[in-house]
Design a protein around this motif. Structure first.
Motif, PDB file in Angstrom:
ATOM      1  N   LYS A  38       0.833  -1.198   0.000  1.00 50.06           N
ATOM      2  CA  LYS A  38       0.000   0.000   0.000  1.00 50.06           C
ATOM      3  C   LYS A  38       0.870   1.250   0.000  1.00 50.06           C
ATOM      4  O   LYS A  38       1.909   1.297   0.634  1.00 50.06           O
ATOM      5  N   ILE A  39       0.399   2.256  -0.734  1.00 51.74           N
ATOM      6  CA  ILE A  39       1.050   3.553  -0.758  1.00 51.74           C
ATOM      7  C   ILE A  39       0.758   4.230   0.592  1.00 51.74           C
ATOM      8  O   ILE A  39      -0.369   4.150   1.083  1.00 51.74           O
ATOM      9  N   PRO A  40       1.725   4.909   1.184  1.00 50.03           N
ATOM     10  CA  PRO A  40       1.462   5.590   2.460  1.00 50.03           C
ATOM     11  C   PRO A  40       0.278   6.553   2.336  1.00 50.03           C
ATOM     12  O   PRO A  40       0.050   7.132   1.283  1.00 50.03           O
ATOM     13  N   GLU A  41      -0.463   6.711   3.446  1.00 48.73           N
ATOM     14  CA  GLU A  41      -1.652   7.553   3.433  1.00 48.73           C
ATOM     15  C   GLU A  41      -1.344   8.991   3.080  1.00 48.73           C
ATOM     16  O   GLU A  41      -2.176   9.683   2.518  1.00 48.73           O
ATOM     17  N   ASP A  42      -0.140   9.458   3.415  1.00 49.88           N
ATOM     18  CA  ASP A  42       0.194  10.848   3.132  1.00 49.88           C
ATOM     19  C   ASP A  42       0.643  11.054   1.681  1.00 49.88           C
ATOM     20  O   ASP A  42       0.882  12.174   1.253  1.00 49.88           O
ATOM     21  N   ALA A  43       0.729   9.980   0.907  1.00 49.83           N
ATOM     22  CA  ALA A  43       1.079  10.099  -0.507  1.00 49.83           C
ATOM     23  C   ALA A  43      -0.135  10.599  -1.279  1.00 49.83           C
ATOM     24  O   ALA A  43      -1.268  10.378  -0.892  1.00 49.83           O
ATOM     25  N   ASN A  44       0.133  11.287  -2.383  1.00 47.90           N
ATOM     26  CA  ASN A  44      -0.991  11.759  -3.195  1.00 47.90           C
ATOM     27  C   ASN A  44      -1.490  10.622  -4.081  1.00 47.90           C
ATOM     28  O   ASN A  44      -1.057   9.485  -3.952  1.00 47.90           O
ATOM     29  N   ASN A  45      -2.402  10.896  -4.974  1.00 47.39           N
ATOM     30  CA  ASN A  45      -3.054   9.853  -5.781  1.00 47.39           C
ATOM     31  C   ASN A  45      -2.226   9.380  -6.965  1.00 47.39           C
ATOM     32  O   ASN A  45      -2.769   8.863  -7.926  1.00 47.39           O
ATOM     33  N   ASP A  46      -0.922   9.505  -6.900  1.00 45.92           N
ATOM     34  CA  ASP A  46      -0.068   9.071  -8.000  1.00 45.92           C
ATOM     35  C   ASP A  46       0.372   7.627  -7.834  1.00 45.92           C
ATOM     36  O   ASP A  46       1.453   7.245  -8.241  1.00 45.92           O
ATOM     37  N   SER A  47      -0.468   6.802  -7.220  1.00 48.14           N
ATOM     38  CA  SER A  47      -0.091   5.414  -6.974  1.00 48.14           C
ATOM     39  C   SER A  47       0.070   4.668  -8.293  1.00 48.14           C
ATOM     40  O   SER A  47      -0.534   5.007  -9.304  1.00 48.14           O
ATOM     41  N   LEU A  48       0.877   3.660  -8.254  1.00 46.17           N
ATOM     42  CA  LEU A  48       1.127   2.836  -9.429  1.00 46.17           C
ATOM     43  C   LEU A  48      -0.158   2.226  -9.965  1.00 46.17           C
ATOM     44  O   LEU A  48      -0.398   2.212 -11.168  1.00 46.17           O
ATOM     45  N   ASP A  49      -1.010   1.782  -9.062  1.00 45.37           N
ATOM     46  CA  ASP A  49      -2.261   1.158  -9.478  1.00 45.37           C
ATOM     47  C   ASP A  49      -3.134   2.129 -10.276  1.00 45.37           C
ATOM     48  O   ASP A  49      -3.631   1.800 -11.348  1.00 45.37           O
ATOM     49  N   LEU A  50      -3.315   3.322  -9.740  1.00 41.57           N
ATOM     50  CA  LEU A  50      -4.137   4.311 -10.438  1.00 41.57           C
ATOM     51  C   LEU A  50      -3.515   4.688 -11.781  1.00 41.57           C
ATOM     52  O   LEU A  50      -4.214   4.846 -12.782  1.00 41.57           O
ATOM     53  N   LEU A  51      -2.204   4.821 -11.793  1.00 42.16           N
ATOM     54  CA  LEU A  51      -1.509   5.179 -13.024  1.00 42.16           C
ATOM     55  C   LEU A  51      -1.669   4.080 -14.077  1.00 42.16           C
ATOM     56  O   LEU A  51      -1.969   4.373 -15.243  1.00 42.16           O
ATOM     57  N   MET A  52      -1.524   2.819 -13.662  1.00 37.06           N
ATOM     58  CA  MET A  52      -1.667   1.717 -14.614  1.00 37.06           C
ATOM     59  C   MET A  52      -3.079   1.670 -15.191  1.00 37.06           C
ATOM     60  O   MET A  52      -3.264   1.500 -16.393  1.00 37.06           O
ATOM     61  N   ARG A  53      -4.081   1.837 -14.345  1.00 35.86           N
ATOM     62  CA  ARG A  53      -5.464   1.823 -14.832  1.00 35.86           C
ATOM     63  C   ARG A  53      -5.707   2.951 -15.817  1.00 35.86           C
ATOM     64  O   ARG A  53      -6.350   2.766 -16.842  1.00 35.86           O
ATOM     65  N   GLU A  54      -5.196   4.144 -15.495  1.00 40.10           N
ATOM     66  CA  GLU A  54      -5.374   5.292 -16.371  1.00 40.10           C
ATOM     67  C   GLU A  54      -4.686   5.068 -17.716  1.00 40.10           C
ATOM     68  O   GLU A  54      -5.243   5.372 -18.775  1.00 40.10           O
ATOM     69  N   LEU A  55      -3.474   4.513 -17.682  1.00 35.40           N
ATOM     70  CA  LEU A  55      -2.753   4.234 -18.930  1.00 35.40           C
ATOM     71  C   LEU A  55      -3.543   3.274 -19.816  1.00 35.40           C
ATOM     72  O   LEU A  55      -3.689   3.497 -21.023  1.00 35.40           O
ATOM     73  N   PHE A  56      -4.047   2.194 -19.228  1.00 41.99           N
ATOM     74  CA  PHE A  56      -4.803   1.234 -20.019  1.00 41.99           C
ATOM     75  C   PHE A  56      -6.109   1.828 -20.531  1.00 41.99           C
ATOM     76  O   PHE A  56      -6.526   1.558 -21.658  1.00 41.99           O
ATOM     77  N   GLU A  57      -6.769   2.652 -19.719  1.00 40.35           N
ATOM     78  CA  GLU A  57      -8.023   3.269 -20.146  1.00 40.35           C
ATOM     79  C   GLU A  57      -7.791   4.221 -21.319  1.00 40.35           C
ATOM     80  O   GLU A  57      -8.510   4.185 -22.314  1.00 40.35           O
ATOM     81  N   VAL A  58      -6.763   5.047 -21.220  1.00 40.01           N
ATOM     82  CA  VAL A  58      -6.456   5.984 -22.309  1.00 40.01           C
ATOM     83  C   VAL A  58      -6.064   5.213 -23.570  1.00 40.01           C
ATOM     84  O   VAL A  58      -6.507   5.544 -24.673  1.00 40.01           O
ATOM     85  N   ALA A  59      -5.260   4.178 -23.413  1.00 39.78           N
ATOM     86  CA  ALA A  59      -4.847   3.380 -24.568  1.00 39.78           C
ATOM     87  C   ALA A  59      -6.060   2.741 -25.249  1.00 39.78           C
ATOM     88  O   ALA A  59      -6.192   2.758 -26.468  1.00 39.78           O
TER      89      ALA A  59
END
Length: 139
Positions: A84-105
């Protein structure tokens, strides 16, 4: 109309929830999806639940039928096992980024490359997206 599902969304991993959503949207049964994908029904049903480990082959077969890239299904299947990404991290998690990349593609009609791009090409693409070295000031 498909038979009433015995698998409940609350019992499902993110992958299982995607499978249930697909069954509902397509108005097909779990048995029919198993038949179409070439996955034994017990294995397909088992892949829906939290804490299960579907094989890469199961994910590839399922991805072909539901129109997603198998790596996208992999991120859903193993989401709970990724640190898990630390709670104080912003929404740039790998999981969100991967989903966004696949959705845009997918929206752009693009498919994943057959061969992994070089690190130099990946770095260049990331820099074009706005990534920068930690010691550089944000503009």
């Amino acid at each position: 109309m498909p038979a009433r599902l015995q698998v409940k969304p609350d019992d499902c991993s993110p992958l299982g929830q995607l499978i249930l959503q697909y069954l509902e949207e397509q108005c097909i049964s779990m048995n029919r999806l198993a038949e179409l994908s070439g996955i034994p029904q017990p294995r397909l049903r088992g892949a829906c639940f939290k804490g299960t480990c579907p094989t890469p082959e199961t994910l590839r077969k399922l991805a072909r039928i539901i129109g997603k890239h198998h790596l996208e299904l992999y991120t859903l299947a193993y989401e709970g096992r990724i640190e898990k990404i630390p709670e104080d991290a912003n929404n740039d998690s790998l999981d969100l980024l991967m989903r966004e990349l696949f959705e845009v593609a997918r929206e752009a009609g693009l498919v994943a490359p057959k061969k992994r791009p070089s690190k130099a090409k990946i770095r260049k693409a990331l820099m074009e997206l706005g990534f920068h070295a930690e010691d550089e000031d944000c503009a």
